[in-house]
Design a protein around this motif. Structure first.
Motif, PDB file in Angstrom:
ATOM      1  N   THR A 101       0.837  -1.199   0.000  1.00 46.58           N
ATOM      2  CA  THR A 101       0.000   0.000   0.000  1.00 46.58           C
ATOM      3  C   THR A 101       0.873   1.250   0.000  1.00 46.58           C
ATOM      4  OG1 THR A 101      -1.636  -1.221   1.272  1.00 46.58           O
ATOM      5  CG2 THR A 101      -1.902   1.154   1.180  1.00 46.58           C
ATOM      6  N   LEU A 105       1.319   4.124  -2.974  1.00 45.39           N
ATOM      7  CA  LEU A 105       1.025   5.548  -2.758  1.00 45.39           C
ATOM      8  C   LEU A 105       2.255   6.408  -3.017  1.00 45.39           C
ATOM      9  CD1 LEU A 105      -1.243   5.458   0.424  1.00 45.39           C
ATOM     10  CD2 LEU A 105      -1.892   6.111  -1.894  1.00 45.39           C
ATOM     11  N   ARG A 109       2.699   9.171  -6.111  1.00 42.87           N
ATOM     12  CA  ARG A 109       3.017  10.594  -5.935  1.00 42.87           C
ATOM     13  C   ARG A 109       4.292  10.967  -6.685  1.00 42.87           C
ATOM     14  NH1 ARG A 109       2.541  13.089  -0.071  1.00 42.87           N
ATOM     15  NH2 ARG A 109       0.430  12.285  -0.298  1.00 42.87           N
ATOM     16  N   PHE A 218      -6.170   6.596  -3.734  1.00 43.59           N
ATOM     17  CA  PHE A 218      -6.045   5.804  -2.512  1.00 43.59           C
ATOM     18  C   PHE A 218      -7.458   5.418  -2.065  1.00 43.59           C
ATOM     19  CE2 PHE A 218      -6.965   9.724  -0.406  1.00 43.59           C
ATOM     20  CZ  PHE A 218      -7.369   9.419   0.872  1.00 43.59           C
TER      21      PHE A 218
END
Lengths: 303, 340
Positions: A101, A105, A109, A218
């Protein structure tokens, strides 16, 4: 009324698709004796890597393939912890979910920045098998990945119950000592099972980003991995029952979203809870006869 | 759900650990005295990709670009008890001139931390009131552009059915949805507005399914209170209104406009107060509303051509009435029914 039912069946298949992929993935893991709680993170990473590859390459199938490889990587990491090192499976699984996870993320980004508008791609369009039939045409106007998910059910059944690999897989999940004594490399077999399982979970996650939405955000998996953990018990580790379980959950979900709009004077929470209530009930009934793979949760250490 | 909260807990712990490790040694207390900038810390419970926190973060970034502040932040603090610790550590070590963030689920933690450091101004997103001397509150009061969006939606629907997919019936969601419904009723008294909730702040796949259910039920205009709805509208070719920020890029043909929240008026006001030494614990609501530029309609990106001219005129007149204070959009925070 007819339209209503056709509409629900079509929605059921869409909702069930990621669940079928990921639950079949979990089936490989658990049949080999490994509870893979990395499923939620693996799906999330699949959704991310699939979207990113599709977005950068311009090809949706490259995206699906990348999600498959990303899922394999996640399954392989799980095998390092739970198979090679014999770490507690609950801990290593949750650890994998956290790691995948966070990686997704972070990667998202780094690659796409902090835009307020989600980067998006044109997702897969639906494929109509019976374009001329009003009823079947509507039901079988689905994403290609949905057809693949359904086609996987007999394939997985055949692999698990009719091949040498499947026999070894089942025996390593029930009695790794005996399997080892028969000259089969338990570590290797369990690693392969986790890698296959991870691949299916990754594709399940990618369905959300490259087919259903065309974007990644997300919270995109939103607990679907945990639903699969329940479905695999409901299915008693049998591929055909995986299909029934996923369709049951999907149909109640599709039904509740339409019931909310009928104006029946009931709290909406009641409708939202319906798929989970039905799953719990089904699990309670089906789970009484559940026959866990005997070696599930037990790390194998060669004497 | 217990597994999920356990998971959230682990994620939070891990991320905090990572962030704190990353932040260590960053504090340079004497620096801003020379530059004249005030030092602002942002404390967000979610990742800054979350649309609500994103708006606040953007305004702070803009203030930094404008040379008004020095800005550091911690995101994804979560709802499992870390907020108070983060705020206390920041207050002790970095001693910022101002802390901005979102309280909501961490309401009590933020209020305890604010009470413990009365010399630091706290400006937090909250559904509750301000506390003297140092806690001011704000929220996304964008019910006015939601009302205007509803007016346009009422004029666009051919089936006289509009669908709204919203997150969870909390006051800040309810007042947007209710204002949207009221706006639609004004231009189209015949309209039926269907409302459903997905019981989650993030589940775009479920939101999309919910939106498809609205379209099946006859809706030909949607309000995307949550992410996922615009995708359904684009797939089926129906008009849709976005929320919180300009989302036109997702489906340029179908996103008409929508309420936009702009935190810059709030942030600039607070910065000026802090600099002047006149910080007041107050409800900053007005700075997030139309009259002061905190709430607007998103750019039409040319889609105003698809809206009937008399509707556009009515919307412009209403916009002026709101700006000049001659019309107040009613604030209704009761949970909307499914069929309105």
């Amino acid at each position: 009324m007819g339209d209503f039912i056709v509409d629900i069946i079509a929605a059921t298949l869409r909702i069930a698709t990621p669940l079928i992929f990921a639950t079949l993935g979990e089936l490989f893991c658990e049949r080999a004796g490994i509870l893979n709680l990395g499923i939620e993170g693996t799906m999330f990473f699949g959704a991310f890597s699939g979207f990113t590859a599709a977005s950068l390459s311009g090809s949706l199938w490259v995206g699906v393939l990348t999600a498959l490889v990303g899922g394999m990587l996640s399954g392989w990491l799980m095998s390092l912890l739970s198979v090679r090192l014999g770490v507690n499976q609950h801990v290593s699984g949750l650890g994998i979910t956290l790691l995948m996870t966070a990686l997704a993320l972070f990667g998202f980004r780094v690659i796409f920045g902090e835009s307020r508008v989600l980067p998006s791609i044109t997702p897969f369009s639906q494929l109509s098998i019976f374009p001329n039939s009003p009823v079947l045409g509507e039901i079988f106007s689905q994403y290609t990945l949905t057809y693949i998910a359904i086609a996987l059910i007999p394939i997985v059944w055949w692999v698990v119950f009719r091949t040498n690999f499947g026999l070894n897989l089942r025996s390593v999940g029930d009695n790794p000592e005996a399997t080892d004594a028969a000259g089969i490399n338990v570590y290797r077999l369990r690693t392969i099972a986790l890698v296959i399982g991870g691949a299916l979970m990754g594709v399940g996650g990618a369905f959300l980003s490259v087919a259903q939405l065309g974007s990644f955000t997300f919270g995109i998996v939103a607990g679907r991995g945990w639903v699969c953990i329940a479905l695999i018990i409901f299915a008693n580790w049998h591929p055909v029952k995986v299909l029934w379980g996923a369709l049951l959950f999907g149909s109640v979900q599709a039904l509740q979203s339409r019931l909310q709009l009928t104006g029946i004077k009931l709290p909406y929470e009641l409708f939202m809870a319906l798929p989970y209530v039905v799953t719990i009930l089904a699990l309670t009934l089906a789970g009484r006869n559940a026959s866990y793979p005997a070696a599930l949760l037990k790390p194998y250490k060669r004497e | 759900m217990s597994k999920k909260s356990l998971f959230t807990f682990f994620v939070t712990v891990l991320m905090i650990a990572g962030l704190l490790a990353g932040c260590a040694g960053n504090a340079a207390p004497e620096e801003q005295a020379a530059t004249g900038k005030i030092k602002v810390f942002g404390a967000f419970a979610t990742p800054i990709e979350e649309p609500w926190d994103g708006v606040v973060h953007d305004a702070l970034l803009k203030a930094q670009e404008d040379g008004l502040i020095e800005y550091t932040f911690t995101e994804d603090i979560g709802y499992t008890g870390d907020m108070e610790r983060v705020l206390r550590e920041v207050a002790e070590q970095q001693k910022p001139d101002l802390i901005v963030g979102d309280a909501f689920v961490n309401e009590e933690a933020v209020r305890r931390a604010a009470a413990a450091y009365p010399e630091i101004p706290f400006v937090f997103g909250s559904e509750l009131g301000p506390v003297t001397p140092n806690l001011a509150v704000f929220d996304n009061w964008i019910h006015e552009p939601a009302y205007l969006s509803g007016m346009i939606a009422g004029g666009l629907t051919k089936s006289n059915t509009i669908g709204v997919v919203a997150a969870v019936p909390i006051p800040e969601v309810n007042r947007l949805v209710n204002a949207f419904i009221a706006g639609a009723k004004e231009t189209n008294p015949e309209v039926t507005v269907l409302v459903s909730f997905i019981n989650s702040f993030f589940d775009p796949a479920t939101a999309k399914e919910q939106a498809l259910a609205h379209i099946s039920a006859g809706a030909d205009v949607l309000f995307a209170e949550r992410a996922g709805v615009i995708e359904a509208a684009a797939e089926k070719g129906v008009f849709v209104f976005s929320n919180m920020s300009d989302q036109n890029a997702i489906a340029p043909e179908w996103v008409v406009t929508g309420p936009v929240w702009n935190m810059t008026p709030t942030i600039e006001y607070v910065i000026a107060q802090v600099k002047a030494g006149t910080f007041t614990a107050m409800d900053l609501k007005d700075f997030s509303m139309y009259a002061l530029g905190g709430a607007t309609l998103a750019d039409f990106h040319g889609n105003d051509a698809k809206v009937p001219a008399e509707i556009l005129d009515a919307v412009k007149a209403k916009e002026e009435a709101i700006k000049s204070g001659m019309f107040r959009v009613p604030i209704d925070e009761a949970q909307p029914g499914a069929v309105n």
